[in-house]
Design an enzyme around this catalytic site. Sequence first.
Site, PDB file in Angstrom:
ATOM      1  N   ASP A 193       0.850  -1.176   0.000  1.00  0.00           N
ATOM      2  CA  ASP A 193       0.000   0.000   0.000  1.00  0.00           C
ATOM      3  C   ASP A 193       0.893   1.235   0.000  1.00  0.00           C
ATOM      4  O   ASP A 193       1.694   1.430   0.902  1.00  0.00           O
ATOM      5  CB  ASP A 193      -0.904  -0.004   1.232  1.00  0.00           C
ATOM      6  CG  ASP A 193      -1.851   1.178   1.234  1.00  0.00           C
ATOM      7  OD1 ASP A 193      -2.737   1.222   0.367  1.00  0.00           O
ATOM      8  OD2 ASP A 193      -1.678   2.072   2.081  1.00  0.00           O
ATOM      9  N   GLU A 284      -2.054  -1.046  -5.693  1.00  0.00           N
ATOM     10  CA  GLU A 284      -3.291  -0.388  -6.073  1.00  0.00           C
ATOM     11  C   GLU A 284      -3.029   0.568  -7.227  1.00  0.00           C
ATOM     12  O   GLU A 284      -2.005   1.229  -7.265  1.00  0.00           O
ATOM     13  CB  GLU A 284      -3.846   0.382  -4.881  1.00  0.00           C
ATOM     14  CG  GLU A 284      -5.274   0.807  -5.077  1.00  0.00           C
ATOM     15  CD  GLU A 284      -5.882   1.318  -3.790  1.00  0.00           C
ATOM     16  OE1 GLU A 284      -7.106   1.360  -3.697  1.00  0.00           O
ATOM     17  OE2 GLU A 284      -5.118   1.683  -2.882  1.00  0.00           O
ATOM     18  N   CYS A 337     -12.401  -5.110   5.423  1.00  0.00           N
ATOM     19  CA  CYS A 337     -11.669  -5.742   6.516  1.00  0.00           C
ATOM     20  C   CYS A 337     -10.859  -6.906   5.945  1.00  0.00           C
ATOM     21  O   CYS A 337     -11.409  -7.774   5.261  1.00  0.00           O
ATOM     22  CB  CYS A 337     -12.636  -6.248   7.568  1.00  0.00           C
ATOM     23  SG  CYS A 337     -11.824  -7.258   8.815  1.00  0.00           S
ATOM     24  N   CYS A 340     -12.243 -10.404   7.690  1.00  0.00           N
ATOM     25  CA  CYS A 340     -13.506 -11.095   7.408  1.00  0.00           C
ATOM     26  C   CYS A 340     -14.205 -10.593   6.155  1.00  0.00           C
ATOM     27  O   CYS A 340     -15.177 -11.181   5.716  1.00  0.00           O
ATOM     28  CB  CYS A 340     -14.445 -10.957   8.600  1.00  0.00           C
ATOM     29  SG  CYS A 340     -15.020  -9.277   8.856  1.00  0.00           S
ATOM     30  N   CYS A 356     -12.942  -3.100  12.663  1.00  0.00           N
ATOM     31  CA  CYS A 356     -13.969  -3.912  12.012  1.00  0.00           C
ATOM     32  C   CYS A 356     -15.109  -4.147  12.993  1.00  0.00           C
ATOM     33  O   CYS A 356     -14.905  -4.659  14.091  1.00  0.00           O
ATOM     34  CB  CYS A 356     -13.395  -5.239  11.546  1.00  0.00           C
ATOM     35  SG  CYS A 356     -14.648  -6.267  10.766  1.00  0.00           S
ATOM     36  N   CYS A 359     -15.804  -8.463  12.943  1.00  0.00           N
ATOM     37  CA  CYS A 359     -14.948  -9.446  13.612  1.00  0.00           C
ATOM     38  C   CYS A 359     -14.051  -8.817  14.683  1.00  0.00           C
ATOM     39  O   CYS A 359     -13.297  -9.523  15.343  1.00  0.00           O
ATOM     40  CB  CYS A 359     -14.103 -10.210  12.600  1.00  0.00           C
ATOM     41  SG  CYS A 359     -12.756  -9.240  11.899  1.00  0.00           S
ATOM     42  N   ASP A 366      -3.224   1.324   6.693  1.00  0.00           N
ATOM     43  CA  ASP A 366      -2.412   0.957   5.533  1.00  0.00           C
ATOM     44  C   ASP A 366      -2.081  -0.528   5.519  1.00  0.00           C
ATOM     45  O   ASP A 366      -2.051  -1.162   4.459  1.00  0.00           O
ATOM     46  CB  ASP A 366      -1.118   1.777   5.516  1.00  0.00           C
ATOM     47  CG  ASP A 366      -1.381   3.266   5.395  1.00  0.00           C
ATOM     48  OD1 ASP A 366      -2.470   3.629   4.908  1.00  0.00           O
ATOM     49  OD2 ASP A 366      -0.507   4.059   5.790  1.00  0.00           O
TER      50      ASP A 366
END
Length: 429
Positions: A193, A284, A337, A340, A356, A359, A366
Amino acid sequence: MGMRGYKTELDLNNEQITACKKHAGCARFAYNWGLSRKQAARQAGERMPSARDLHKELNTLKATEFPWMYEVSKCAPQEALINLDEAFKHFFRKVGRKKAGQLRGKPGYPQYKSRKKGFGSFRLTGSIHLFEKSIQLPRLGVLRLKECGYLPIGVKVAQATVSEHAGRWYVSIQVDDKQSSAEPACGPVIGVDLGVKTLATISDGRAIVNPKAMRARLKKLRRLSRWHARTQKGSANRKQAQQKLARLHARIAHIRKDALHQATTSLVAKNKPQVERPAVIGVEDLNVSGLLANRKVARAIADVGLSEFRRQLTYKAEQAGVVLHVVSRWEPSSKTCSGCGWYKSDLKLSDRLFHCAACGLVMDRDANAARNLALLAYLELCSTASYAGIHASGQERSGWLGTVSETILDEGGTEPGTDGSVHVCPSFG
Ligand SMILES: [Zn+2]
């Protein structure tokens, strides 16, 4: 495939700098001396002496007139004279084109090289050896490199050019692409990232921070810009501020590029064994120009040099047999997330931690994004034949994704998809 050029900065001690200056000076001298010899012959209506003739002549003069030339490799003047021949060939070719009406500009008669334009460069041939942290050149010996692991190791190099620019010394070499193409990597799948505060966050837990030198200079840059803004147009103060600003900008750009080179080199780990090199790197596809529209983030984004990062990573990955997987920027890598697959629709740019609600995972924003990128890249890899080959050969993959992949395959080969299929893996995280 053809030749690929490498240029990297040397890390020289004072003695080596002196030796390089002598070599460059000798090359410049030989070039200028050869140019006068050629001109004299031309004016006298004689045949112009070739680089070979001139080198012979220079060798006899060495003993009597230029004894200092013994201090440098004989390659330096020899190669300079070859360059001079090339310059004339180039000139005559252009004259021909001019006569034929194919050239608009000037043919460009070879010019004397001036010390005022810098120390210049010189080329060496013969036994050249490349190492992880250094390069060995004839006469100059082993020279340290600023960047480790950038030059290819174990390939034949016929010549090296050493040059100076703004007080820094560089070496460039040409390498045959066929020699340097690496075996396909079969290590872990990682996600990277690219960030603003942290240069890069990697899914295996590593983080590459911005160099300290750059952070300090960014502070200074803010101070200088304020000063610049307060000065009056056309004043001597403003001129001085402008010069200082320009120098600082150049310095920051240099540090940044250096840091990016080090980061991308360490990521693809070209000189590591096949199983330690990442098989796939997921990154990305950031819409840099879109982000730049937001002025607040703009300066910071520009500072990290995202597009430069991608450019370097692309060619270095190719050289190292590493697959670069660019995840579409519509994949919500930072909002999902990595544990999950829950989607946090209200994640703000200012949220540094990812919480999250499904979970309970709490993770650096990052790092969470990097793990999603790795998973997306991994799923892509599953759907290609190359992965089957890696898996069939029974090679161990290391890192957290190694265990993840086992889980997926053990569960009867869940069909991997690309549509946010982060959920397929229950043990993820
Ligand atoms: Zn979760």
